[in-house]
Design a protein around this motif. Structure first.
Motif, PDB file in Angstrom:
ATOM      1  N   VAL A 141      17.182   3.649  -6.148  1.00 56.46           N
ATOM      2  CA  VAL A 141      15.941   3.607  -5.540  1.00 56.46           C
ATOM      3  C   VAL A 141      15.544   2.272  -5.384  1.00 56.46           C
ATOM      4  CG1 VAL A 141      14.634   4.091  -7.626  1.00 56.46           C
ATOM      5  CG2 VAL A 141      13.556   4.431  -5.538  1.00 56.46           C
ATOM      6  N   MET A 142      14.846   1.586  -4.358  1.00 61.22           N
ATOM      7  CA  MET A 142      14.315   0.344  -4.164  1.00 61.22           C
ATOM      8  C   MET A 142      12.731   0.491  -4.413  1.00 61.22           C
ATOM      9  SD  MET A 142      16.696  -2.150  -3.980  1.00 61.22           S
ATOM     10  CE  MET A 142      15.912  -3.421  -2.844  1.00 61.22           C
ATOM     11  N   GLU A 143      12.189  -0.451  -5.058  1.00 65.11           N
ATOM     12  CA  GLU A 143      10.593  -0.491  -5.207  1.00 65.11           C
ATOM     13  C   GLU A 143      10.142  -1.701  -4.493  1.00 65.11           C
ATOM     14  OE1 GLU A 143      10.023  -0.624  -9.137  1.00 65.11           O
ATOM     15  OE2 GLU A 143      10.463   1.316  -9.616  1.00 65.11           O
ATOM     16  N   LEU A 144       9.178  -1.558  -3.864  1.00 63.44           N
ATOM     17  CA  LEU A 144       8.345  -2.717  -3.272  1.00 63.44           C
ATOM     18  C   LEU A 144       6.961  -2.665  -3.693  1.00 63.44           C
ATOM     19  CD1 LEU A 144       8.888  -4.007   0.261  1.00 63.44           C
ATOM     20  CD2 LEU A 144       6.526  -3.676  -0.476  1.00 63.44           C
ATOM     21  N   LEU A 145       6.354  -3.823  -4.186  1.00 63.76           N
ATOM     22  CA  LEU A 145       4.963  -3.789  -4.571  1.00 63.76           C
ATOM     23  C   LEU A 145       4.446  -4.972  -3.802  1.00 63.76           C
ATOM     24  CD1 LEU A 145       5.631  -3.999  -8.562  1.00 63.76           C
ATOM     25  CD2 LEU A 145       4.584  -1.947  -7.195  1.00 63.76           C
ATOM     26  N   HIS A 146       2.935  -4.686  -3.420  1.00 61.08           N
ATOM     27  CA  HIS A 146       2.211  -5.631  -2.679  1.00 61.08           C
ATOM     28  C   HIS A 146       0.774  -5.331  -3.160  1.00 61.08           C
ATOM     29  CE1 HIS A 146       0.605  -2.686   0.387  1.00 61.08           C
ATOM     30  NE2 HIS A 146       1.935  -2.404   0.382  1.00 61.08           N
ATOM     31  N   GLN A 147      -0.098  -6.235  -3.134  1.00 64.49           N
ATOM     32  CA  GLN A 147      -1.567  -6.034  -3.267  1.00 64.49           C
ATOM     33  C   GLN A 147      -2.009  -4.962  -2.319  1.00 64.49           C
ATOM     34  OE1 GLN A 147      -2.507 -10.379  -5.092  1.00 64.49           O
ATOM     35  NE2 GLN A 147      -3.802  -9.714  -3.666  1.00 64.49           N
ATOM     36  N   ALA A 152      -0.505  -6.072   6.139  1.00 60.93           N
ATOM     37  CA  ALA A 152       0.666  -6.493   6.797  1.00 60.93           C
ATOM     38  C   ALA A 152       1.991  -6.323   5.870  1.00 60.93           C
ATOM     39  CB  ALA A 152       0.584  -8.016   7.178  1.00 60.93           C
ATOM     40  N   SER A 153       1.884  -6.224   4.776  1.00 62.69           N
ATOM     41  CA  SER A 153       2.835  -6.115   3.653  1.00 62.69           C
ATOM     42  C   SER A 153       3.120  -4.436   3.600  1.00 62.69           C
ATOM     43  CB  SER A 153       2.943  -6.500   2.422  1.00 62.69           C
ATOM     44  OG  SER A 153       3.046  -7.850   2.445  1.00 62.69           O
ATOM     45  N   CYS A 154       1.984  -3.745   3.869  1.00 63.75           N
ATOM     46  CA  CYS A 154       2.129  -2.426   3.913  1.00 63.75           C
ATOM     47  C   CYS A 154       2.892  -1.997   5.256  1.00 63.75           C
ATOM     48  CB  CYS A 154       0.876  -1.644   3.803  1.00 63.75           C
ATOM     49  SG  CYS A 154       0.664  -0.106   3.130  1.00 63.75           S
ATOM     50  N   ARG A 155       2.568  -2.460   6.104  1.00 62.91           N
ATOM     51  CA  ARG A 155       3.325  -2.271   7.525  1.00 62.91           C
ATOM     52  C   ARG A 155       4.775  -2.531   7.307  1.00 62.91           C
ATOM     53  NH1 ARG A 155      -1.623  -4.547  10.351  1.00 62.91           N
ATOM     54  NH2 ARG A 155      -0.467  -6.275  10.368  1.00 62.91           N
ATOM     55  N   VAL A 156       4.843  -3.682   6.830  1.00 62.38           N
ATOM     56  CA  VAL A 156       6.479  -4.085   6.559  1.00 62.38           C
ATOM     57  C   VAL A 156       7.085  -3.096   5.979  1.00 62.38           C
ATOM     58  CG1 VAL A 156       8.060  -5.920   5.773  1.00 62.38           C
ATOM     59  CG2 VAL A 156       6.157  -6.512   7.262  1.00 62.38           C
ATOM     60  N   ALA A 157       6.815  -2.535   5.054  1.00 61.47           N
ATOM     61  CA  ALA A 157       7.095  -1.477   4.150  1.00 61.47           C
ATOM     62  C   ALA A 157       7.288  -0.358   4.602  1.00 61.47           C
ATOM     63  CB  ALA A 157       6.364  -1.107   2.747  1.00 61.47           C
ATOM     64  N   GLN A 158       6.417   0.015   5.306  1.00 63.24           N
ATOM     65  CA  GLN A 158       6.737   1.256   6.345  1.00 63.24           C
ATOM     66  C   GLN A 158       7.907   0.983   7.363  1.00 63.24           C
ATOM     67  OE1 GLN A 158       2.754   1.815   7.283  1.00 63.24           O
ATOM     68  NE2 GLN A 158       2.161   2.907   5.387  1.00 63.24           N
ATOM     69  N   LYS A 159       7.704   0.002   7.958  1.00 64.70           N
ATOM     70  CA  LYS A 159       8.571  -0.201   9.129  1.00 64.70           C
ATOM     71  C   LYS A 159      10.190  -0.075   8.715  1.00 64.70           C
ATOM     72  CE  LYS A 159       9.157  -3.200  13.051  1.00 64.70           C
ATOM     73  NZ  LYS A 159       8.671  -4.575  13.396  1.00 64.70           N
ATOM     74  N   SER A 160      10.154  -0.717   7.218  1.00 60.59           N
ATOM     75  CA  SER A 160      11.479  -0.652   6.573  1.00 60.59           C
ATOM     76  C   SER A 160      11.909   0.596   5.795  1.00 60.59           C
ATOM     77  CB  SER A 160      11.681  -1.868   5.564  1.00 60.59           C
ATOM     78  OG  SER A 160      11.498  -2.914   6.356  1.00 60.59           O
ATOM     79  N   ARG A 161      11.277   1.490   6.121  1.00 59.77           N
ATOM     80  CA  ARG A 161      11.496   2.972   5.417  1.00 59.77           C
ATOM     81  C   ARG A 161      11.276   2.918   4.060  1.00 59.77           C
ATOM     82  NH1 ARG A 161      17.103   4.325   7.019  1.00 59.77           N
ATOM     83  NH2 ARG A 161      17.370   2.142   7.192  1.00 59.77           N
ATOM     84  N   PHE A 162      10.296   2.043   3.457  1.00 64.64           N
ATOM     85  CA  PHE A 162       9.800   2.330   2.137  1.00 64.64           C
ATOM     86  C   PHE A 162       8.629   3.182   2.097  1.00 64.64           C
ATOM     87  CE2 PHE A 162      12.458  -1.296   1.421  1.00 64.64           C
ATOM     88  CZ  PHE A 162      12.909  -1.310   0.318  1.00 64.64           C
ATOM     89  N   GLU A 163       8.801   4.472   1.331  1.00 59.95           N
ATOM     90  CA  GLU A 163       7.444   5.193   1.614  1.00 59.95           C
ATOM     91  C   GLU A 163       6.364   4.820   0.445  1.00 59.95           C
ATOM     92  OE1 GLU A 163       8.614   9.538   1.506  1.00 59.95           O
ATOM     93  OE2 GLU A 163      10.241   8.810   2.865  1.00 59.95           O
ATOM     94  N   PHE A 164       5.226   5.072   1.011  1.00 61.15           N
ATOM     95  CA  PHE A 164       4.197   4.928  -0.153  1.00 61.15           C
ATOM     96  C   PHE A 164       4.185   5.813  -1.279  1.00 61.15           C
ATOM     97  CE2 PHE A 164      -0.085   5.889  -1.641  1.00 61.15           C
ATOM     98  CZ  PHE A 164      -0.648   4.514  -2.132  1.00 61.15           C
ATOM     99  N   ALA A 165       4.251   5.380  -2.452  1.00 60.03           N
ATOM    100  CA  ALA A 165       4.146   6.448  -3.525  1.00 60.03           C
ATOM    101  C   ALA A 165       2.971   6.513  -4.414  1.00 60.03           C
ATOM    102  CB  ALA A 165       5.208   5.589  -4.740  1.00 60.03           C
ATOM    103  N   ARG A 166       2.384   5.112  -4.452  1.00 62.33           N
ATOM    104  CA  ARG A 166       0.943   5.541  -5.322  1.00 62.33           C
ATOM    105  C   ARG A 166       0.359   4.279  -5.181  1.00 62.33           C
ATOM    106  NH1 ARG A 166       4.755   5.905  -9.338  1.00 62.33           N
ATOM    107  NH2 ARG A 166       4.683   4.667 -10.987  1.00 62.33           N
ATOM    108  N   THR A 167      -1.024   4.180  -5.548  1.00 68.01           N
ATOM    109  CA  THR A 167      -1.714   2.858  -6.061  1.00 68.01           C
ATOM    110  C   THR A 167      -1.616   2.611  -7.505  1.00 68.01           C
ATOM    111  OG1 THR A 167      -3.131   3.005  -3.872  1.00 68.01           O
ATOM    112  CG2 THR A 167      -4.018   1.623  -5.789  1.00 68.01           C
ATOM    113  N   LEU A 168      -1.337   1.318  -7.922  1.00 71.99           N
ATOM    114  CA  LEU A 168      -1.410   1.011  -9.320  1.00 71.99           C
ATOM    115  C   LEU A 168      -2.639   0.068  -9.418  1.00 71.99           C
ATOM    116  CD1 LEU A 168       2.348  -0.160  -9.311  1.00 71.99           C
ATOM    117  CD2 LEU A 168       1.590   1.988  -9.892  1.00 71.99           C
ATOM    118  N   PRO A 169      -2.891   0.567 -10.620  1.00 73.02           N
ATOM    119  CA  PRO A 169      -4.373  -0.347 -11.044  1.00 73.02           C
ATOM    120  C   PRO A 169      -3.939  -1.754 -11.541  1.00 73.02           C
ATOM    121  CG  PRO A 169      -3.711   1.160 -12.883  1.00 73.02           C
ATOM    122  CD  PRO A 169      -2.884   1.353 -11.664  1.00 73.02           C
TER     123      PRO A 169
END
Length: 188
Positions: A141-147, A152-169
């Motif tokens: 598994v590959m992880e991707l974190l962004h604020q 824009a980073s959320c869109r890049v993640a989704q476009k690259s097939r990284f699924e949203f998992a959760r919000t980290l505090p």
């Protein structure tokens, strides 16, 4: 670790080919210039401000390759046959280790390269290479974190097939704001 790795993303009908290669000292001026962008500075923690800082940044990338746990690539956009490729961004595979099931991907793009699909193409190329190279060593598994406020980073993640998992505090000082965690699993 082999620092002569070169990755390629084919040209598309609307964008030139990309070349991903390890960072080298010839990139110092480009790195310093890249980090002068206030938008990039907002999303990154390291900010080389001069030549000495740029050299330190490049040397840190080279140490990552030597140790094998952080593999950073300069992302270059192919130009015409007579013009050298132009730096447009960075992608990095972090925290990769034999037997460890996950690693983290990161990236940034230069201001003039944003909104052109470069980040998602470079991230896709890095992710495919990482799974091909490290799957036998346990990478699943590959992880991707962004604020969380970096839309824009959320869109890049989704476009690259990284699924949203959760919000980290938030976890100051390293992570002053909430972050989104995206995951991409290796294909079976």
């Amino acid at each position: 670790m082999n620092t002569s790795v070169m990755l390629h993303a084919a040209a598309t009908p609307t964008a030139p080919a990309l070349v991903l290669r390890p960072w080298c000292l010839e990139d110092v001026d480009a790195v310093v210039e890249a980090y002068r962008d206030p938008t990039l500075g907002r999303w990154t923690s390291s900010r080389p401000e001069n030549e000495a800082g740029g050299v330190e940044w490049i040397q840190a990338q080279q140490r990552g390759w030597a140790v094998g746990d952080q593999l950073g690539f300069a992302v270059l956009e192919a130009q015409s046959d007579t013009t050298a490729p132009q730096l447009v961004g960075n992608v990095v595979l972090k925290d990769v280790a034999p037997g460890k099931p996950s690693a983290e991907a990161g990236y940034w793009t230069l201001a003039h390269a944003r909104g052109r699909g470069i980040a998602s193409r470079a991230l896709e190329t890095l992710t495919t290479w990482a799974f091909e190279t490290f799957r036998a060593e346990g990478l699943d598994v590959m992880e991707l974190l962004h604020q969380a406020d970096n839309v824009a980073s959320c869109r890049v993640a989704q476009k690259s097939r990284f699924e949203f998992a959760r919000t980290l505090p938030a976890a100051p000082p390293l992570y002053p704001l909430d972050s989104h965690l995206h995951l991409r699993h290796a294909s079976p």
